[in-house]
Design a protein around this motif. Structure first.
Motif, PDB file in Angstrom:
ATOM      1  N   MET A 129       0.820  -1.214   0.000  1.00 51.18           N
ATOM      2  CA  MET A 129       0.000   0.000   0.000  1.00 51.18           C
ATOM      3  C   MET A 129       0.856   1.266   0.000  1.00 51.18           C
ATOM      4  N   ALA A 130       2.018   1.232   0.678  1.00 50.10           N
ATOM      5  CA  ALA A 130       2.915   2.394   0.654  1.00 50.10           C
ATOM      6  C   ALA A 130       3.443   2.639  -0.754  1.00 50.10           C
ATOM      7  N   ASN A 131       3.765   1.553  -1.441  1.00 48.48           N
ATOM      8  CA  ASN A 131       4.200   1.630  -2.832  1.00 48.48           C
ATOM      9  C   ASN A 131       3.104   2.230  -3.711  1.00 48.48           C
ATOM     10  N   LEU A 132       1.872   1.749  -3.526  1.00 52.13           N
ATOM     11  CA  LEU A 132       0.731   2.230  -4.312  1.00 52.13           C
ATOM     12  C   LEU A 132       0.430   3.694  -4.016  1.00 52.13           C
ATOM     13  N   ALA A 133       0.503   4.072  -2.735  1.00 51.12           N
ATOM     14  CA  ALA A 133       0.231   5.459  -2.341  1.00 51.12           C
ATOM     15  C   ALA A 133       1.286   6.411  -2.902  1.00 51.12           C
ATOM     16  N   THR A 134       2.557   5.983  -2.887  1.00 49.45           N
ATOM     17  CA  THR A 134       3.642   6.812  -3.446  1.00 49.45           C
ATOM     18  C   THR A 134       3.434   7.041  -4.938  1.00 49.45           C
ATOM     19  N   ARG A 139       1.514  10.608  -9.379  1.00 52.97           N
ATOM     20  CA  ARG A 139       0.590  10.912 -10.481  1.00 52.97           C
ATOM     21  C   ARG A 139      -0.232  12.156 -10.189  1.00 52.97           C
ATOM     22  N   MET A 140      -0.591  12.363  -8.933  1.00 53.52           N
ATOM     23  CA  MET A 140      -1.304  13.589  -8.548  1.00 53.52           C
ATOM     24  C   MET A 140      -0.435  14.812  -8.819  1.00 53.52           C
ATOM     25  N   GLY A 141       0.849  14.704  -8.473  1.00 53.69           N
ATOM     26  CA  GLY A 141       1.779  15.807  -8.712  1.00 53.69           C
ATOM     27  C   GLY A 141       1.955  16.111 -10.188  1.00 53.69           C
ATOM     28  N   VAL A 142       2.012  15.057 -11.009  1.00 52.60           N
ATOM     29  CA  VAL A 142       2.131  15.228 -12.466  1.00 52.60           C
ATOM     30  C   VAL A 142       0.881  15.881 -13.024  1.00 52.60           C
ATOM     31  N   THR A 148       7.545  17.048 -12.898  1.00 54.09           N
ATOM     32  CA  THR A 148       7.807  16.720 -14.296  1.00 54.09           C
ATOM     33  C   THR A 148       8.362  15.300 -14.370  1.00 54.09           C
ATOM     34  N   PRO A 149       7.650  14.381 -15.020  1.00 55.83           N
ATOM     35  CA  PRO A 149       8.129  12.990 -15.068  1.00 55.83           C
ATOM     36  C   PRO A 149       9.442  12.871 -15.826  1.00 55.83           C
TER      37      PRO A 149
END
Length: 458
Positions: A129-134, A139-142, A148-149
């Motif tokens: 879940m920590a991996n998924l949340a990160t 993606r929210m930041g992008v 910037t990816p």
């Protein structure tokens, strides 16, 4: 920040459980659906795990069912308590804020649920879940333009993670448990510094094999000659004195590593595609052939095969150049081997391994007395991570990993998709972006705001 202060006066029926106006009935519906799906998931998972681990009869009689029921209770509680806290928060606050439908309701629900699960499984669930949340936060930041990816970023992350993992693998007491066993299976025991084989023991084994092959060759000349030729190619060639692959020279050692792990990767991908292939066995028999000739099968095989061959080849090269075997070689070999992810790019794999690396380094810090130990840290991290993912599932599902969204739909029998996200668009996250044509039909007798599509009452 302006979105955080906004609020909407709608009740929990108008936003959340749009299929039924009563909170109690909605809770029962979610619980019933989550229970059925959880039983199916964990019943299958634990049964397969028991067979693969060759459990004894006593386990099947006394432990299997309690473990299934405990994990089923955890997952069911996670789903049912979410809708319960969803309604409770609305009753307490009197309105909905940006954080309440997702994060606010999921945080206490997830924390209570993880306490039901067995302690031995909490760490694994927390890492996932920590991996998924990160990944979701990234993606929210992008989506907001704050991040910037980086091109091939997942490959770069994997290179760094692989370098550190392989360094710990080569160090004495660097890795333990499943992680050590997994890496030992992938790269082989020849790369462990404390390798149990001495050259004398290894060569005596080779002599015994030669005698046995000479006896067999009298009966099977063609096969024996082929094997003899392969053995000559493998054994007669350059091998540094520090290399522990006594039965192979450095070149055949790398080639054999590639072939072995390519086969493993190919078979893994085939097995993963078997359920979907057999589902269409009678309707579309031609799909059965795609099981073996699918592009992804070869990509995963090339990824694992090239990772092992590059790592082994670099390690042998550094032993020749420096004339010694050093743990630091693993940093260079691991980082170069990480480039193999170009064959099979996966953000999920990179993020999971990075999370696992952080966990490993954290526990090493605790053992060294340099990092404080936080009790119940796994439960707290799980609750926060799950709450972040639920916030995305409610407010901006386009930033959530598609596989996890499908899992939530299965767990709630599709009810997560019938939330009134058009009303939530006021918070500026494009909540209804993937649900543009959906407007729930609501009973005006139970709404605080006149609904867009009221149910016609006779």
């Amino acid at each position: 920040m302006a979105a955080l202060s906004k609020s909407i006066p709608h009740n929990c029926y108008e936003i959340g459980h749009t299929w039924h106006p009563h909170c109690g009935q909605a809770f029962v519906h979610i619980t019933r659906g989550a229970l059925a799906e959880s039983l199916r998931i964990y019943g299958t998972l634990y049964l397969i795990a028991a067979v693969l681990r060759k459990r004894k009869l006593d386990y099947y009689l006394h432990k299997l069912l309690p473990e299934i029921l405990q994990s089923t209770s955890f997952l069911t509680a996670n789903g049912s308590l979410y809708i319960a806290f969803f309604c409770i928060l609305r009753r307490i606050l009197g309105k909905f804020y940006f954080w309440t439908p997702g994060f606010g309701a999921a945080l206490p629900a997830s924390y209570v649920a993880i306490l039901i699960e067995r302690k031995s499984r909490r760490g694994l669930l927390t890492i996932y879940m920590a991996n998924l949340a990160t990944e979701t936060l990234f993606r929210m930041g992008v989506a907001r333009g704050a991040i910037t990816p980086l091109r091939h970023g997942e490959v770069l992350l994997f290179c760094i993670t692989a370098a550190l993992f392989m360094f710990f693998f080569r160090c004495k007491d660097g890795l333990k448990g499943f992680t050590f066993s997994a890496l030992k299976f992938i790269v082989g025991k020849e790369e462990i510094p404390t390798h149990s084989f001495s050259p004398e023991v290894a060569f005596s084994k080779i002599d015994r094999k030669k005698k046995h092959r000479e006896e067999v060759s009298r009966r099977m000349n063609i096969i024996a000659l082929t094997k003899k030729l392969v053995d000559k190619v493998c054994k007669h060639g350059p091998r540094h004195r520090c290399c522990k692959h006594y039965e192979d020279n450095c070149i055949s050692y790398c080639i054999k590593g590639f072939i072995r792990m390519f086969s493993v990767g190919y078979l893994i991908q085939c097995c993963l595609r078997i359920p979907s292939a057999f589902r269409h066995l009678f309707t579309k028999p031609s799909r059965l052939l795609s099981l073996f000739y699918n592009k992804e099968n070869f990509q995963l095989g090339a990824f694992l095969g090239s990772f092992v061959s590059i790592y082994k080849g670099t390690s042998c090269f550094l032993r020749w150049v420096r004339n010694l075997d050093d743990e630091l070689h693993a940093l260079i070999a691991g980082s170069l081997a990480g480039v193999s992810m170009m064959f099979y790019k996966s953000t999920t794999i990179s993020m999971y391994l990075a999370s696992k690396l952080v966990e490993t380094m954290y526990f090493k810090g605790i053992e060294a007395g340099k990092v404080p130990y936080f009790p119940h840290a796994d439960s707290i991290i799980y609750a926060i991570s799950t709450a972040i993912c639920f916030q995305a599932a409610v407010m901006e599902v386009q930033t959530l990993r598609p596989s996890y969204w499908k899992f939530l739909l299965r767990l709630t029998k599709g009810r997560f998709a019938v939330m009134n996200r058009r009303v939530l668009d006021v918070f500026g996250t494009e909540a209804s972006k993937n649900f543009k044509n959906f407007i729930p039909k609501l009973d005006p007798r139970y709404t605080s705001v006149p609904p867009e599509l009221p149910i016609e009452l006779s």
